[in-house]
Design a protein around this motif. Structure first.
Motif, PDB file in Angstrom:
ATOM      1  N   PHE A   1       0.737  -1.344  -0.059  1.00  0.00           N
ATOM      2  CA  PHE A   1      -0.445   0.105  -0.200  1.00  0.00           C
ATOM      3  C   PHE A   1       0.587   1.400   0.030  1.00  0.00           C
ATOM      4  N   ARG A   2       1.950   1.157   0.221  1.00  0.00           N
ATOM      5  CA  ARG A   2       2.910   2.480   0.132  1.00  0.00           C
ATOM      6  C   ARG A   2       3.378   2.657  -1.571  1.00  0.00           C
ATOM      7  N   HIS A   3       2.975   1.749  -2.132  1.00  0.00           N
ATOM      8  CA  HIS A   3       3.236   1.518  -3.713  1.00  0.00           C
ATOM      9  C   HIS A   3       2.203   1.824  -4.271  1.00  0.00           C
ATOM     10  N   PHE A   4       0.945   1.262  -4.120  1.00  0.00           N
ATOM     11  CA  PHE A   4      -0.229   1.073  -4.832  1.00  0.00           C
ATOM     12  C   PHE A   4      -1.553   1.335  -4.217  1.00  0.00           C
ATOM     13  N   ALA A   5      -2.828   2.131  -4.670  1.00  0.00           N
ATOM     14  CA  ALA A   5      -3.361   2.625  -3.848  1.00  0.00           C
ATOM     15  C   ALA A   5      -4.058   1.067  -3.530  1.00  0.00           C
ATOM     16  N   ASP A   6      -4.695   0.132  -4.209  1.00  0.00           N
ATOM     17  CA  ASP A   6      -5.023  -0.965  -4.453  1.00  0.00           C
ATOM     18  C   ASP A   6      -4.400  -1.907  -5.859  1.00  0.00           C
ATOM     19  N   LYS A   7      -5.302  -3.430  -5.427  1.00  0.00           N
ATOM     20  CA  LYS A   7      -5.095  -4.483  -6.424  1.00  0.00           C
ATOM     21  C   LYS A   7      -4.672  -4.090  -8.411  1.00  0.00           C
ATOM     22  N   ARG A   8      -5.901  -2.459  -8.401  1.00  0.00           N
ATOM     23  CA  ARG A   8      -5.901  -2.361 -10.171  1.00  0.00           C
ATOM     24  C   ARG A   8      -4.467  -1.401 -10.220  1.00  0.00           C
ATOM     25  N   GLU A   9      -4.651  -0.716  -9.165  1.00  0.00           N
ATOM     26  CA  GLU A   9      -3.629   0.496  -9.834  1.00  0.00           C
ATOM     27  C   GLU A   9      -2.255  -0.658 -10.202  1.00  0.00           C
ATOM     28  N   VAL A  10      -1.846  -1.704 -10.045  1.00  0.00           N
ATOM     29  CA  VAL A  10      -0.369  -2.673 -10.051  1.00  0.00           C
ATOM     30  C   VAL A  10      -0.661  -2.253 -11.909  1.00  0.00           C
ATOM     31  N   LEU A  11      -2.469  -2.286 -12.865  1.00  0.00           N
ATOM     32  CA  LEU A  11      -2.014  -3.217 -14.077  1.00  0.00           C
ATOM     33  C   LEU A  11      -2.476  -1.401 -14.650  1.00  0.00           C
ATOM     34  N   PHE A  12      -2.153   0.249 -13.577  1.00  0.00           N
ATOM     35  CA  PHE A  12      -2.564   1.258 -13.804  1.00  0.00           C
ATOM     36  C   PHE A  12      -1.446   2.064 -13.568  1.00  0.00           C
ATOM     37  N   GLY A  13      -0.477   1.908 -12.990  1.00  0.00           N
ATOM     38  CA  GLY A  13       0.275   2.943 -11.892  1.00  0.00           C
ATOM     39  C   GLY A  13       0.971   3.442 -13.615  1.00  0.00           C
ATOM     40  N   GLY A  14       1.261   3.755 -14.435  1.00  0.00           N
ATOM     41  CA  GLY A  14       2.014   3.829 -15.800  1.00  0.00           C
ATOM     42  C   GLY A  14       0.925   4.767 -16.075  1.00  0.00           C
ATOM     43  N   SER A  15      -0.147   4.813 -15.985  1.00  0.00           N
ATOM     44  CA  SER A  15      -1.065   5.819 -16.785  1.00  0.00           C
ATOM     45  C   SER A  15      -1.086   6.909 -16.707  1.00  0.00           C
ATOM     46  N   ALA A  16      -0.687   7.795 -15.370  1.00  0.00           N
ATOM     47  CA  ALA A  16       0.193   9.521 -14.939  1.00  0.00           C
ATOM     48  C   ALA A  16       0.999   9.838 -15.620  1.00  0.00           C
ATOM     49  N   VAL A  17       1.781   8.702 -16.192  1.00  0.00           N
ATOM     50  CA  VAL A  17       3.666   8.460 -16.127  1.00  0.00           C
ATOM     51  C   VAL A  17       3.773   9.175 -17.499  1.00  0.00           C
ATOM     52  N   LEU A  18       2.396   8.055 -18.538  1.00  0.00           N
ATOM     53  CA  LEU A  18       2.156   8.567 -19.488  1.00  0.00           C
ATOM     54  C   LEU A  18       0.825   9.605 -20.403  1.00  0.00           C
ATOM     55  N   GLU A  19       0.157  10.183 -19.219  1.00  0.00           N
ATOM     56  CA  GLU A  19      -0.582  11.385 -19.769  1.00  0.00           C
ATOM     57  C   GLU A  19       0.695  12.227 -19.647  1.00  0.00           C
ATOM     58  N   ALA A  20       0.993  12.491 -18.697  1.00  0.00           N
ATOM     59  CA  ALA A  20       1.762  13.856 -18.755  1.00  0.00           C
ATOM     60  C   ALA A  20       2.736  13.599 -19.819  1.00  0.00           C
ATOM     61  N   GLY A  21       3.544  12.637 -20.583  1.00  0.00           N
ATOM     62  CA  GLY A  21       4.836  13.087 -21.341  1.00  0.00           C
ATOM     63  C   GLY A  21       4.254  12.916 -22.640  1.00  0.00           C
TER      64      GLY A  21
ATOM     65  N   PHE B   1       7.034   2.910 -24.181  1.00  0.00           N
ATOM     66  CA  PHE B   1       6.792   1.606 -25.066  1.00  0.00           C
ATOM     67  C   PHE B   1       8.155   1.134 -25.443  1.00  0.00           C
ATOM     68  N   VAL B   2       8.694   0.079 -24.849  1.00  0.00           N
ATOM     69  CA  VAL B   2       9.809  -0.116 -25.389  1.00  0.00           C
ATOM     70  C   VAL B   2       9.985  -1.590 -25.460  1.00  0.00           C
ATOM     71  N   ASP B   3      10.879  -2.466 -26.061  1.00  0.00           N
ATOM     72  CA  ASP B   3      10.727  -3.851 -25.750  1.00  0.00           C
ATOM     73  C   ASP B   3      10.645  -4.350 -24.403  1.00  0.00           C
ATOM     74  N   ASP B   4      11.658  -3.610 -24.124  1.00  0.00           N
ATOM     75  CA  ASP B   4      11.896  -4.777 -22.069  1.00  0.00           C
ATOM     76  C   ASP B   4       9.963  -4.815 -21.629  1.00  0.00           C
ATOM     77  N   ARG B   5       9.301  -3.831 -22.035  1.00  0.00           N
ATOM     78  CA  ARG B   5       8.337  -3.203 -21.608  1.00  0.00           C
ATOM     79  C   ARG B   5       7.220  -4.802 -22.143  1.00  0.00           C
ATOM     80  N   ARG B   6       7.509  -5.230 -23.528  1.00  0.00           N
ATOM     81  CA  ARG B   6       6.401  -5.708 -24.472  1.00  0.00           C
ATOM     82  C   ARG B   6       6.039  -6.689 -23.706  1.00  0.00           C
ATOM     83  N   ALA B   7       7.001  -7.692 -23.448  1.00  0.00           N
ATOM     84  CA  ALA B   7       6.121  -8.433 -22.311  1.00  0.00           C
ATOM     85  C   ALA B   7       5.344  -8.582 -21.708  1.00  0.00           C
ATOM     86  N   TRP B   8       5.370  -7.364 -20.544  1.00  0.00           N
ATOM     87  CA  TRP B   8       4.729  -7.313 -19.545  1.00  0.00           C
ATOM     88  C   TRP B   8       3.535  -6.524 -19.833  1.00  0.00           C
TER      89      TRP B   8
END
Length: 190
Positions: free
Chosen positions: A45-65, A93-100
């Motif tokens: 819970f220090r890193h994620f608000a809930d278990k959904r945010e594990v999947l959506f945590g990068g959206s704020a970074v993408l939006e800002a970029g 969207f780099v290759d080392d993130r593609r599988a994830w």
């Protein structure tokens, strides 16, 4: 368990995704995720608000970029500016993130509530991108339309990019999808 580990967020994300794939999103608990990562629920819970945010945590970074990219791309038609901004997301969207990303998308598509969350995040991204175009002087109706078409390009490019067998990098994929959209609506390619 260790009190502090430098890679806790990454370990939690990997553990969560593995459990979501093995057991399903709904059947996986935060306690199981933390246990698999060798960490505590409190650390989760220090890193994620809930278990959904594990999947959506990068959206704020993408939006800002992407919003920053819209502000900096060269002048052009609203859609040209949107597509140019989308191309800059290649650092995200780099290759080392593609599988994830592909596995993440599979988990999301298997769960209605996660698909709903994905669409809400996409809608929020659209609002932010429309606002960025308006700040560039694009009339709001044109900005909204360019954003909607841009999101179609984004969504199609993302779906292709995350397939493990797709060889093209992000920018090439965006350009390919944009050309296909132009062909479908009858516009001549750039």
């Amino acid at each position: 368990m260790a009190r502090w580990t430098p890679d806790a967020r990454s370990r939690l994300a990997k553990a969560a995704l593995a459990l979501y794939i093995e057991r399903g999103f709904e059947q996986t608990t935060v306690a199981e995720i933390a246990g698999r990562a060798g960490l505590t629920e409190r650390t989760f819970f220090r890193h994620f608000a809930d278990k959904r945010e594990v999947l959506f945590g990068g959206s704020a970074v993408l939006e800002a970029g992407l919003v920053a990219a819209v502000a900096e791309v060269p002048d052009g038609s609203p859609l040209e500016m949107m597509v140019a901004a989308l191309e800059t997301a290649g650092s995200f969207f780099v290759d080392d993130r593609r599988a994830w990303a592909g596995q993440r998308q599979g988990v999301i598509e298997a769960n209605t509530s996660l698909m709903e969350r994905e669409l809400i995040k996409l809608r929020a991204l659209g609002g932010a991108l429309t606002g960025a175009l308006v700040r560039r002087g694009v009339p709001e109706s044109a900005a909204a339309l360019a954003t909607q078409v841009g999101l179609v390009v984004f969504w199609q490019a993302f779906g292709r990019w995350c397939r493990a067998d797709h060889p093209a990098d992000w920018g090439v994929t965006v350009r390919q999808v944009h050309a296909e959209v132009r062909a479908v609506v009858g516009a001549a390619p750039d």
